[in-house]
Design an enzyme around this catalytic site. Structure first.
Site, mmCIF file in Angstrom:
data_model
loop_
_atom_site.group_PDB
_atom_site.id
_atom_site.type_symbol
_atom_site.label_atom_id
_atom_site.label_comp_id
_atom_site.label_asym_id
_atom_site.label_seq_id
_atom_site.Cartn_x
_atom_site.Cartn_y
_atom_site.Cartn_z
ATOM 1 N N GLU A 35 0.604 -1.290 -0.210
ATOM 2 C CA GLU A 35 -0.252 0.522 0.230
ATOM 3 C C GLU A 35 1.106 1.665 0.170
ATOM 4 O OE1 GLU A 35 -2.853 0.103 -1.313
ATOM 5 O OE2 GLU A 35 -3.441 -1.427 0.602
ATOM 6 N N HIS A 36 0.529 2.294 -1.056
ATOM 7 C CA HIS A 36 0.840 3.933 -0.812
ATOM 8 C C HIS A 36 2.809 3.098 -1.622
ATOM 9 C CE1 HIS A 36 -2.107 6.275 0.414
ATOM 10 N NE2 HIS A 36 -1.966 5.238 1.030
ATOM 11 N N ASP A 38 2.828 2.404 -5.249
ATOM 12 C CA ASP A 38 3.084 2.297 -6.143
ATOM 13 C C ASP A 38 3.277 3.481 -6.630
ATOM 14 O OD1 ASP A 38 0.336 3.909 -5.841
ATOM 15 O OD2 ASP A 38 -0.805 3.131 -7.729
ATOM 16 N N GLY A 123 -16.826 6.133 -4.216
ATOM 17 C CA GLY A 123 -15.747 6.339 -2.981
ATOM 18 C C GLY A 123 -15.562 5.510 -2.138
ATOM 19 N N GLY A 125 -13.190 2.925 -1.695
ATOM 20 C CA GLY A 125 -12.242 2.031 -1.459
ATOM 21 C C GLY A 125 -11.595 1.488 -1.821
ATOM 22 N N SER A 127 -11.836 1.282 -5.390
ATOM 23 C CA SER A 127 -11.637 1.936 -6.722
ATOM 24 C C SER A 127 -12.505 1.399 -8.242
ATOM 25 C CB SER A 127 -10.140 0.682 -7.794
ATOM 26 O OG SER A 127 -9.255 0.894 -7.003
ATOM 27 N N SER A 128 -13.665 2.144 -7.918
ATOM 28 C CA SER A 128 -15.105 2.668 -8.508
ATOM 29 C C SER A 128 -14.669 3.121 -9.857
ATOM 30 C CB SER A 128 -16.184 2.883 -8.006
ATOM 31 O OG SER A 128 -16.141 4.012 -7.326
ATOM 32 N N ASP A 179 -4.723 0.301 -9.341
ATOM 33 C CA ASP A 179 -5.901 0.572 -9.124
ATOM 34 C C ASP A 179 -6.234 0.317 -10.830
ATOM 35 O OD1 ASP A 179 -5.741 0.995 -6.958
ATOM 36 O OD2 ASP A 179 -7.188 2.582 -7.468
ATOM 37 N N TYR A 229 -3.234 12.177 0.483
ATOM 38 C CA TYR A 229 -2.997 11.573 -0.223
ATOM 39 C C TYR A 229 -1.382 12.050 -1.099
ATOM 40 C CZ TYR A 229 -2.193 8.249 -3.737
ATOM 41 O OH TYR A 229 -1.774 6.966 -4.852
HETATM 42 C C1 GLA Z 1 -4.679 4.736 -4.598
HETATM 43 C C2 GLA Z 1 -4.393 5.130 -5.478
HETATM 44 C C3 GLA Z 1 -3.088 4.298 -5.275
HETATM 45 C C4 GLA Z 1 -2.676 3.992 -4.559
HETATM 46 C C5 GLA Z 1 -3.808 3.660 -3.282
HETATM 47 C C6 GLA Z 1 -2.671 3.241 -2.156
HETATM 48 O O1 GLA Z 1 -6.000 3.443 -4.242
HETATM 49 O O2 GLA Z 1 -5.390 5.202 -6.611
HETATM 50 O O3 GLA Z 1 -2.649 4.241 -7.063
HETATM 51 O O4 GLA Z 1 -1.699 3.771 -4.526
HETATM 52 O O5 GLA Z 1 -4.420 4.106 -2.829
HETATM 53 O O6 GLA Z 1 -1.821 2.090 -2.037
#
Ligand code: GLA
Length: 389
Positions: A35-36, A38, A123, A125, A127-128, A179, A229
């Site tokens: 996570e975080h 990419d 919205g 989380g 990835s809609s 995503d 973010y």
């Molecule tokens: C969101 C972003 C992704 C990624 C995650 C955290 O989903 O769209 O690209 O950075 O946060 O891992």
């Protein structure tokens, strides 16, 4: 797929007065770990989930693109004779961004009507937005006769990049590539190890019928266009610069140990520690998965959550509560927040036979604390985007 294609086809006919010519679908995702990482050129390990956006399309005679969403009242319109500009409704900007990207890539778009219908919570989380972008992109490519993307003329990863850019430029969300990449390239029964530096993918078997992923939705709305973010992203880039590396991918724990001397401030040090640790955990998690060692995998999930909570500061009490309850449930291997954080969803890796009981306990505990019951559903690794007809 849980959106019923027949329903969407019928709705298309009702809205546009003729039959759809084709349809595509693109899934939402959860990230198992990584996570975080990419946008730091690191590794991620997402799966596509059994929730998606379906797009039914048919060409028009003129140069208009009309997007209608089953979930929203207002439609979005683009006149291909003019410039593509952001506007209202907001959801339409995801589609417009994809239109702009495809045009820039030289795709000769045709006037098209598109009906979009999805069951990825908006919205939430999961990835809609990526699923909306990828479904839009594939439908437009198909209508343009440019192949339905996957297997068509456009490279799947190039489509993911166009969708990511749409998010940056039309939705103000400075997201990484995870995503959109998994929406395009995810595979049923596989977790997708993506090297976000060069876009290479290794599909890791994740199809054990005895193990399932629970997704628990805090329903705390997160928006990655809010500042948290982007701030994390900036802190990572600042840390990399001070460490003299291109990206945090290029450093390691030993180098960080000497970092205070290199002027990383306390916040940057924490952020860097998360990213470096998370990249390492992701690669170790792949090893655990390949060895069928869910216990080790689960421990890495817990460690990831703690790092996101304490070093990256992107968890919240609702997410922490879900992870804490999951820990107490029989058959649970691990749990963590997933996605950008600040709300959204937590995932729980659990034995199939214990999944219902765990879901009940997690929802019940949450309700006691926050006076509302969070939606919890089970998913397995689903297929990435595809043409339906
Ligand atoms: C969101 C972003 C992704 C990624 C995650 C955290 O989903 O769209 O690209 O950075 O946060 O891992």
């Amino acid at each position: 797929m849980s959106v019923k294609l027949q329903d969407v086809k019928r709705q298309f006919a009702a809205v546009f007065g003729r039959e759809g010519l084709g349809a595509v679908r693109a899934p939402g995702r959860v990230n198992l770990i990584g996570e975080h990482t990419d946008y730091n050129d690191g590794f991620v390990l997402p799966i596509a989930i059994e929730r998606d956006t379906v797009a039914v399309w048919a060409r028009r005679e003129d140069r208009t693109l009309r997007f209608v969403s089953r979930e929203a009242k207002e439609s979005a319109v683009v006149d291909l004779a003019g410039p593509v500009e952001k506007g209202e409704p907001k959801w339409g900007n995801y589609c417009k961004g994809v239109v702009a990207g495809l045009l820039k890539a030289g795709v000769e778009l045709q006037g098209t009507d598109i009906l979009l219908a999805g069951d990825v919570p908006l919205g939430g989380g999961l990835s809609s937005s990526a699923s909306l972008e990828v479904a839009t992109g594939l439908a437009l490519l198909a209508a343009a006769g440019a192949g339905a993307g996957v297997g068509g003329k456009m490279e799947p990863y190039a489509l993911a990049k166009i969708c990511q850019k749409a998010e940056h430029e039309f939705a103000g969300a400075p997201c990484g590539i995870m995503d959109q990449a998994v929406a395009v390239l995810g595979q049923a029964g596989r977790a997708m190890l993506l090297d976000c530096r060069d876009g290479t993918v290794r599909q890791i078997p994740f199809d054990d019928p005895e193990v399932v992923v629970l997704v628990a939705d805090t329903q705390v709305k997160h928006a990655i266009s809010d500042g948290g973010y982007a701030a994390r992203r900036d802190q990572c880039y600042a840390a990399a610069k001070k460490l003299g590396v291109k990206m945090l991918r290029d450093t390691d724990a030993a180098a960080l140990a000497g970092a205070p001397g290199k002027q990383l401030n306390a916040v940057e040090l924490k952020r860097a520690r998360h990213v470096v640790g998370e990249i390492d955990r992701t690669l170790r998690a792949v090893g655990a998965l390949e060895a069928g060692d869910y216990r080790a995998f689960g421990e890495l999930m817990y460690a990831s959550h703690i790092s996101l909570r304490d070093d990256y500061d992107v968890s919240c009490e609702e997410l922490d509560a879900i992870v804490a309850s999951a820990r107490e449930c029989a058959g649970v291997y691990g749990a963590r927040m997933t996605g950008g954080g600040f709300g959204g969803c937590a995932i729980v890796l659990v034995r199939q036979e214990n999944a219902d009981a765990a879901a009940g306990t997690i929802a019940g505990n949450f309700e006691k604390l926050f006076n509302r019951r969070p939606p919890v559903f089970a998913t397995r690794a689903a297929a990435g985007a595809e043409t339906l007809f």
